[in-house]
Design an enzyme around this catalytic site. Structure first.
Site, PDB file in Angstrom:
ATOM      1  N   LYS A 178       0.733  -1.059   0.226  1.00  0.00           N
ATOM      2  CA  LYS A 178      -0.079  -0.036  -0.042  1.00  0.00           C
ATOM      3  C   LYS A 178       0.746   1.315  -0.026  1.00  0.00           C
ATOM      4  O   LYS A 178       0.431   2.419  -0.586  1.00  0.00           O
ATOM      5  CB  LYS A 178      -1.045  -0.158   1.130  1.00  0.00           C
ATOM      6  CG  LYS A 178      -0.292  -0.039   2.457  1.00  0.00           C
ATOM      7  CD  LYS A 178      -1.432  -0.122   3.716  1.00  0.00           C
ATOM      8  CE  LYS A 178      -0.549  -0.510   4.944  1.00  0.00           C
ATOM      9  NZ  LYS A 178      -0.117  -1.863   5.136  1.00  0.00           N
ATOM     10  N   GLY A 237      -7.416  -5.923   3.636  1.00  0.00           N
ATOM     11  CA  GLY A 237      -7.052  -7.477   3.818  1.00  0.00           C
ATOM     12  C   GLY A 237      -7.608  -8.252   2.949  1.00  0.00           C
ATOM     13  O   GLY A 237      -7.492  -8.251   1.640  1.00  0.00           O
ATOM     14  N   LYS A 277      -4.258   3.681   2.148  1.00  0.00           N
ATOM     15  CA  LYS A 277      -5.105   2.638   1.480  1.00  0.00           C
ATOM     16  C   LYS A 277      -6.328   3.602   1.002  1.00  0.00           C
ATOM     17  O   LYS A 277      -6.784   3.302  -0.077  1.00  0.00           O
ATOM     18  CB  LYS A 277      -5.657   1.924   2.540  1.00  0.00           C
ATOM     19  CG  LYS A 277      -5.026   0.804   3.233  1.00  0.00           C
ATOM     20  CD  LYS A 277      -5.470   0.185   4.572  1.00  0.00           C
ATOM     21  CE  LYS A 277      -4.336  -0.752   5.158  1.00  0.00           C
ATOM     22  NZ  LYS A 277      -4.605  -1.013   6.630  1.00  0.00           N
TER      23      LYS A 277
END
Lengths: 426, 426
Positions: A102, A131, A202
């Site tokens: 990321k 995830g 993210k």
């Protein structure tokens, strides 16, 4: 065609174990085995849990990049220039790339997408965000035709674990953090998580895909959870909510030239909102689109095996594309404008400890008035004989006005302490 | 390459409007316009809300199938042999197919997948299950490598709307149904929804993909919501839960030869479970996999625009594949065994109205004993002077044993009325 694996830590080890355990079944489904040809590690002598043949290990990146049998490189090295160089080298050698990185994607998204396009190969990164939740592919493929107006979610498991502990056990941030570190939910240096920077990375990736525009982590307005106290939770509870660290990307879908607004901030989330019940290290993301309405995705936001599952999905997708000589294309626009702090408006909760003396409330209220911040609700609790705790809930107002209000309040003699500024999720 | 549209009702009309509104943007993203070449309708003279040129309309299927410019057929005709024949004809003419037809897929899944494979074309059906939620693609692509153990969810918006109304307004099923019909949430003949058959069709499709085995709607053990009363809700509330119609597919992932278990049933869902808070016509689906753990997807389960959004996602995916001469492949196994009623075990809630007389409880308890059904909890409410309401919560037990118990109870003179049998979601 074989897989080159870069890095064999928690996720890499889980991936090797998963391929070992599911290998026969996957070979049947795919018509050929998923075989790892080479694994780049720092220390070949290190003991590993996963069943790995020592012959596969190497410390030289070139052993992977120059191997003609390796058509797909899985990069699980973590942050840093070495990993970025490795991804560039793999795409340069016309290998598809699967990465969970990321940090790199949130700063080099456009460059790497363009490099993949130039190489006619894929770069996939389902595991970089949320995830095991298949969010990236949903945005890239299923919601490709949607005009998305808003994505808001909980994308950092560490802070959500800490906030859940603080809420349920009425403990301080330090105590909850220590517990999280002991259980492996937080790292020794937790600043990347607690500052909101991890969530911002993210969010930059999510927004880049959702809006087809390169959003860099530096574009995100970030506020973390440092400074949140049990009394903030008391106030949130009295307001009918809980405190969550939210990542939010918004756009006015009726105006194609409208700027994108990307922010990470702690907020009071009302209990009736589905995000309020996301506990522990779980992640959840709301997506709002013009035709589809509101969707929610939730699941484990971290952990070796769930993350390895997302990597495996990318591997399978990339291999299918390599076999048919196709690739998944992105459609990127690059001229994105971001909203300045000053134009963000929201409902805010603001609390201060003040000297418990006559006239204090009027002094404080006057400051709000200066900045044209309208108060929707005020509450006062006595702390002890000499201090009182004031909580204000504003009407919808500008972030710049609230920040100016707080700065002026800090200069008042009667103010003993300002608490964390919280937004309210409507 | 053009699109042939079969049927122009609620979803078809919404799709035409969506393509019209988003056309320019999609053409930019895809590099070519998404153009409808022909629309099959029953009545070309009918007034339509969507902006449709009369020249596109036809009443002849062959006008679509024989049109060489049409590479993709979107089937939105609804249940029936004509739609099945149309899909077969489209695949036979080597056109890719996008369909929302749950009735046909839940009975002809394997045949149509094989026909698509033989034609080297895609058959996509995201819109057949859970409206706008991108569940099918998540199962087909993102979770392809997972061994899935369980899928449980709310997949019928009509019954969920009715149950939510009953719960929140303490009204009877008939009253809630009449309201749902008035608002367009339930059809004039609601039996397909209320019997659980609609949910069973969707479950058959979900299970077929999740387990790579052809599951027919006839394989599903179905129980609907007919017979659920406000007093069932009272009991659910006292137990700390609400009543939901669940669709569940399960498999023992440690045994590749283990049978699949597919069921639709009303259940008491505890308030702490995320499915308990799914209100109105929303859908939500839990997916449990060996590596990824638990995921949840939720969103609008029906409605023209959300469903059209799912159809559009399939159209874009199918067109990308047609351009690159690839297709999405399924890996099907066909030798599935299903669990018989008798071997299903669960926790059940069972309630009966009895004559309020001494010795009744012992008579009723004796019947449970006959069938070796162990009681975890019992409650008794007086209904009026002469009747009492008994509620039993069992320990985990066989469905066959509960059914035998209920049959024997029905023969007792002291039983005035048996209520709906409910399962409890643990």
């Amino acid at each position: 065609m074989k897989i080159g694996l870069l890095g064999c830590g928690t996720v890499g080890g889980a991936l090797v174990a998963l391929l070992d355990q599911e290998g026969d079944r996957l070979a049947r489904l795919l018509g050929e085995p998923l075989e790892i040809g080479r694994i780049l590690v720092r220390d070949p002598e290190k003991e590993r849990v996963a069943p790995i043949s020592k012959d596969l290990l190497t410390t030289q990146l070139s052993d992977v990049i120059d191997d003609g049998e390796i058509g797909l490189v899985v990069e699980l090295l973590g942050p840093g220039d070495f990993a970025l160089g490795a991804i560039r080298a793999a795409l340069g050698a016309k290998k598809s790339v699967v990465t969970a990185n990321k940090e790199i994607l949130s700063t080099h998204f456009l460059e790497l997408e363009l490099a993949a396009e130039a190489a006619s190969r894929d770069i996939f990164f389902e595991a970089a965000v949320a995830g095991g939740i298949p969010l990236i592919r949903a945005l890239r493929v299923s919601l490709f035709g949607e005009r998305l107006s808003r994505i808001v979610g909980i994308v950092n498991g560490t802070t959500n674990y800490i906030l859940t502990k603080m809420q349920e056990e009425h403990i301080s941030l330090d105590t909850a953090l220590a517990e999280a570190q002991q259980l492996g939910y937080a790292e020794a240096d937790p600043s990347g998580d607690l500052s909101g920077r991890d969530a911002a990375s993210k969010l930059a990736i999510i927004a880049s895909i959702a809006f087809g525009s390169h959003v860099d982590v530096e574009d995100v307005n970030v506020d973390g959870i440092w400074g949140i106290t049990p009394s903030d939770f008391d106030f949130a509870e009295r307001s009918g909510g809980v405190i969550k660290l939210l990542a939010q990307a918004e756009r006015d879908i009726d105006d194609p030239d409208a700027p994108i607004r990307v922010e990470v901030f702690p907020a009071i989330v009302m209990s009736t909102h589905p995000l309020a019940s996301v506990r522990g290290s779980f992640n959840a993301v709301f997506v709002e689109g013009s035709a589809v309405g509101q969707l929610m995705f939730s699941g484990p936001g971290a952990g070796g095996l769930p993350t390895a599952s997302a990597v495996l999905a990318d591997i399978i997708d990339a291999i299918k594309n390599l076999r048919t000589s196709t690739r998944a294309s992105m459609s990127m626009v690059t001229d994105t404008r971001f909203v300045e702090d000053s134009s963000i408006d929201a409902v805010f909760a603001l609390s201060v400890d003040v000297a418990d003396a006559p006239g204090v409330l009027s002094q404080v209220s006057e400051v709000f008035g200066h900045h044209l911040v309208s108060i929707a609700r005020m509450e006062q609790d006595e702390l002890d004989g000499e201090l009182a705790h004031l909580v204000f809930l504003t009407h919808r107002t500008r972030l710049s006005a609230i920040k100016a209000t707080m700065a002026e309040l800090a200069d008042l003699d009667v103010i003993e302490r300002s608490h964390k500024l919280l937004r309210v999720l409507e």
